[in-house]
Design a protein around this motif. Structure first.
Motif, PDB file in Angstrom:
ATOM      1  N   LEU A  15       0.636  -1.062   0.088  1.00  0.00           N
ATOM      2  CA  LEU A  15      -0.153  -0.231  -0.023  1.00  0.00           C
ATOM      3  C   LEU A  15       0.894   1.245  -0.140  1.00  0.00           C
ATOM      4  O   LEU A  15       0.415   2.112  -0.338  1.00  0.00           O
ATOM      5  CB  LEU A  15      -0.834   0.010   1.022  1.00  0.00           C
ATOM      6  CG  LEU A  15      -2.160  -0.925   0.985  1.00  0.00           C
ATOM      7  CD1 LEU A  15      -2.915  -0.797   2.332  1.00  0.00           C
ATOM      8  CD2 LEU A  15      -3.056  -0.390  -0.230  1.00  0.00           C
ATOM      9  N   ASN A  17       3.135   2.374  -1.844  1.00  0.00           N
ATOM     10  CA  ASN A  17       3.662   2.400  -3.052  1.00  0.00           C
ATOM     11  C   ASN A  17       3.033   3.277  -4.151  1.00  0.00           C
ATOM     12  O   ASN A  17       1.660   3.055  -4.099  1.00  0.00           O
ATOM     13  CB  ASN A  17       3.678   0.884  -3.424  1.00  0.00           C
ATOM     14  CG  ASN A  17       4.184   0.825  -4.857  1.00  0.00           C
ATOM     15  OD1 ASN A  17       4.450   1.676  -5.742  1.00  0.00           O
ATOM     16  ND2 ASN A  17       4.776  -0.571  -5.205  1.00  0.00           N
ATOM     17  N   PHE A  18       3.408   4.067  -4.909  1.00  0.00           N
ATOM     18  CA  PHE A  18       2.738   4.868  -5.729  1.00  0.00           C
ATOM     19  C   PHE A  18       1.603   3.999  -6.485  1.00  0.00           C
ATOM     20  O   PHE A  18       0.881   4.634  -6.645  1.00  0.00           O
ATOM     21  CB  PHE A  18       3.551   5.843  -6.581  1.00  0.00           C
ATOM     22  CG  PHE A  18       2.834   6.794  -7.433  1.00  0.00           C
ATOM     23  CD1 PHE A  18       2.096   7.748  -6.836  1.00  0.00           C
ATOM     24  CD2 PHE A  18       2.617   6.713  -8.704  1.00  0.00           C
ATOM     25  CE1 PHE A  18       1.231   8.596  -7.622  1.00  0.00           C
ATOM     26  CE2 PHE A  18       1.777   7.398  -9.590  1.00  0.00           C
ATOM     27  CZ  PHE A  18       1.251   8.467  -9.080  1.00  0.00           C
ATOM     28  N   ARG A  19       2.213   2.962  -6.985  1.00  0.00           N
ATOM     29  CA  ARG A  19       1.165   2.156  -7.815  1.00  0.00           C
ATOM     30  C   ARG A  19       0.012   1.803  -7.220  1.00  0.00           C
ATOM     31  O   ARG A  19      -1.239   1.289  -7.894  1.00  0.00           O
ATOM     32  CB  ARG A  19       1.811   1.058  -8.384  1.00  0.00           C
ATOM     33  CG  ARG A  19       3.273   1.370  -9.403  1.00  0.00           C
ATOM     34  CD  ARG A  19       3.668   0.317 -10.226  1.00  0.00           C
ATOM     35  NE  ARG A  19       5.020   0.507 -10.225  1.00  0.00           N
ATOM     36  CZ  ARG A  19       5.952  -0.316 -10.110  1.00  0.00           C
ATOM     37  NH1 ARG A  19       5.661  -1.553  -9.620  1.00  0.00           N
ATOM     38  NH2 ARG A  19       7.411  -0.172  -9.986  1.00  0.00           N
ATOM     39  N   TYR A  21      -1.984   3.697  -5.343  1.00  0.00           N
ATOM     40  CA  TYR A  21      -2.861   4.679  -4.828  1.00  0.00           C
ATOM     41  C   TYR A  21      -4.392   4.467  -5.057  1.00  0.00           C
ATOM     42  O   TYR A  21      -5.140   4.928  -4.277  1.00  0.00           O
ATOM     43  CB  TYR A  21      -2.673   6.132  -5.776  1.00  0.00           C
ATOM     44  CG  TYR A  21      -2.862   5.880  -7.377  1.00  0.00           C
ATOM     45  CD1 TYR A  21      -4.214   6.586  -7.533  1.00  0.00           C
ATOM     46  CD2 TYR A  21      -2.306   5.367  -8.166  1.00  0.00           C
ATOM     47  CE1 TYR A  21      -4.744   6.358  -9.092  1.00  0.00           C
ATOM     48  CE2 TYR A  21      -2.794   5.525  -9.573  1.00  0.00           C
ATOM     49  CZ  TYR A  21      -3.828   5.859 -10.102  1.00  0.00           C
ATOM     50  OH  TYR A  21      -4.293   6.021 -11.086  1.00  0.00           O
ATOM     51  N   GLN A  22      -4.942   3.491  -5.991  1.00  0.00           N
ATOM     52  CA  GLN A  22      -6.313   3.252  -6.091  1.00  0.00           C
ATOM     53  C   GLN A  22      -6.720   2.494  -4.807  1.00  0.00           C
ATOM     54  O   GLN A  22      -7.605   2.846  -4.181  1.00  0.00           O
ATOM     55  CB  GLN A  22      -6.647   2.548  -7.160  1.00  0.00           C
ATOM     56  CG  GLN A  22      -6.623   3.248  -8.450  1.00  0.00           C
ATOM     57  CD  GLN A  22      -7.025   2.571  -9.739  1.00  0.00           C
ATOM     58  OE1 GLN A  22      -8.255   2.046  -9.637  1.00  0.00           O
ATOM     59  NE2 GLN A  22      -6.415   2.695 -10.911  1.00  0.00           N
ATOM     60  N   ASP A  23      -5.672   1.453  -4.283  1.00  0.00           N
ATOM     61  CA  ASP A  23      -5.965   0.871  -2.904  1.00  0.00           C
ATOM     62  C   ASP A  23      -6.189   1.693  -1.797  1.00  0.00           C
ATOM     63  O   ASP A  23      -7.017   1.695  -1.068  1.00  0.00           O
ATOM     64  CB  ASP A  23      -5.026  -0.224  -2.602  1.00  0.00           C
ATOM     65  CG  ASP A  23      -4.865  -1.179  -3.796  1.00  0.00           C
ATOM     66  OD1 ASP A  23      -5.837  -1.132  -4.742  1.00  0.00           O
ATOM     67  OD2 ASP A  23      -3.867  -2.023  -3.790  1.00  0.00           O
ATOM     68  N   VAL A  24      -5.104   2.979  -1.968  1.00  0.00           N
ATOM     69  CA  VAL A  24      -5.265   3.961  -0.629  1.00  0.00           C
ATOM     70  C   VAL A  24      -6.508   4.625  -0.787  1.00  0.00           C
ATOM     71  O   VAL A  24      -7.137   4.780   0.186  1.00  0.00           O
ATOM     72  CB  VAL A  24      -3.835   4.719  -0.853  1.00  0.00           C
ATOM     73  CG1 VAL A  24      -3.953   5.983  -0.048  1.00  0.00           C
ATOM     74  CG2 VAL A  24      -2.590   4.013  -0.586  1.00  0.00           C
ATOM     75  N   LEU A  25      -6.987   4.990  -2.297  1.00  0.00           N
ATOM     76  CA  LEU A  25      -8.098   5.616  -2.234  1.00  0.00           C
ATOM     77  C   LEU A  25      -9.286   4.891  -1.761  1.00  0.00           C
ATOM     78  O   LEU A  25     -10.351   5.381  -1.276  1.00  0.00           O
ATOM     79  CB  LEU A  25      -8.245   6.043  -3.699  1.00  0.00           C
ATOM     80  CG  LEU A  25      -7.883   7.341  -4.520  1.00  0.00           C
ATOM     81  CD1 LEU A  25      -7.915   7.578  -5.780  1.00  0.00           C
ATOM     82  CD2 LEU A  25      -7.999   8.680  -3.662  1.00  0.00           C
ATOM     83  N   LEU A 151      -2.640   2.412   7.434  1.00  0.00           N
ATOM     84  CA  LEU A 151      -3.264   3.540   6.408  1.00  0.00           C
ATOM     85  C   LEU A 151      -4.541   4.018   7.355  1.00  0.00           C
ATOM     86  O   LEU A 151      -4.690   5.237   7.139  1.00  0.00           O
ATOM     87  CB  LEU A 151      -3.346   2.886   5.225  1.00  0.00           C
ATOM     88  CG  LEU A 151      -3.937   3.966   4.221  1.00  0.00           C
ATOM     89  CD1 LEU A 151      -2.864   4.996   3.927  1.00  0.00           C
ATOM     90  CD2 LEU A 151      -4.558   3.238   2.946  1.00  0.00           C
ATOM     91  N   THR A 181     -12.197  12.005  -4.185  1.00  0.00           N
ATOM     92  CA  THR A 181     -11.841  10.582  -4.712  1.00  0.00           C
ATOM     93  C   THR A 181     -12.569  10.514  -5.923  1.00  0.00           C
ATOM     94  O   THR A 181     -12.075   9.979  -6.816  1.00  0.00           O
ATOM     95  CB  THR A 181     -12.473   9.644  -3.387  1.00  0.00           C
ATOM     96  OG1 THR A 181     -11.762   9.827  -2.259  1.00  0.00           O
ATOM     97  CG2 THR A 181     -12.068   8.338  -3.883  1.00  0.00           C
ATOM     98  N   ILE A 184     -10.877  12.141  -8.890  1.00  0.00           N
ATOM     99  CA  ILE A 184      -9.663  11.424  -9.346  1.00  0.00           C
ATOM    100  C   ILE A 184      -9.936  10.055  -9.928  1.00  0.00           C
ATOM    101  O   ILE A 184      -9.646   9.751 -10.888  1.00  0.00           O
ATOM    102  CB  ILE A 184      -8.842  10.870  -8.094  1.00  0.00           C
ATOM    103  CG1 ILE A 184      -8.205  12.101  -7.590  1.00  0.00           C
ATOM    104  CG2 ILE A 184      -7.730   9.978  -8.354  1.00  0.00           C
ATOM    105  CD1 ILE A 184      -7.717  11.878  -6.399  1.00  0.00           C
TER     106      ILE A 184
END
Length: 197
Positions: A15, A17-19, A21-25, A151, A181, A184
């Motif tokens: 999580l 990791n920039f890639r 970001y959808q999981d973070v969102l 997170l 959200t 984006i």
């Protein structure tokens, strides 16, 4: 023991990791309606995410269920949109207890879709026969679960600081984060290759 830390760290760092970001969102949209005193509910939701993720990985590792990447790439942002939009529709409603069930179902589905998307990456990391991957899968899942908790704690702390220092109401904070959200996610949904094939 070194293998445990290897796969645990893979899950833990996923999580952050920039890639991802959808999981973070997704986790931020999931967390924004809640406060610290709802940590048990959030723990259940995050555990459902992880359970769905593990189930999908197991199905993919044993070649029982495989889904095209284009479908996964469409479903992940679509589910994030649904959660954020659900937050907007339910902002200011009195009881969050009744609202937990639909979000729990969506969170489990998101975990399954996410696991199916993560499967090819996991299989490339652990090039063994399926039965030899089981322990590594659970070690990575444990790291992933802990990273989700971290997170969520960060998201709850940020909400507390913003609402306390800048005097945002809880409803305003939910609307701002959910609208951000959605802003984006909509272009991501529109750009997915599922529309162009």
């Amino acid at each position: 023991m070194s293998d445990f830390w290897l796969y645990f760290n893979i899950g833990l760092k996923h999580l952050f990791n920039f890639r991802a970001y959808q999981d973070v969102l997704f986790l931020i949209a999931l967390t924004v309606p809640y406060e610290f005193n709802a940590w048990r509910r959030l723990l259940i939701l995050v555990s459902l995410f992880t359970a769905g993720h593990i189930l999908a990985l197991l199905l993919a590792v044993f070649n029982i269920l495989l889904v095209k990447v284009a479908i996964v790439n469409f479903l992940i942002p679509t589910i994030i949109f649904i959660v954020a939009f659900y937050n907007i529709l339910n902002t200011g409603k009195a009881s969050k207890k009744a609202a937990t069930t639909p979000i729990a179902v969506v969170t489990t589905i998101f975990g399954i879709i996410h696991g199916l998307g993560y499967a090819s990456y996991f299989n490339s990391l652990v090039p063994k026969k399926a039965t030899d991957k089981l322990l590594s899968l659970f070690e990575a899942a444990l790291g992933f679960q802990i990273s989700q908790f971290l997170l969520i704690i960060i998201a709850l702390l940020l909400a507390y600081v913003v609402q306390t220092l800048f005097k945002f109401t809880k409803s305003d904070w939910i609307l701002i984060v959910s609208a951000f959200t959605i802003g984006i996610i909509i272009p991501i949904v529109i750009r997915t290759e599922i529309w162009w094939k």
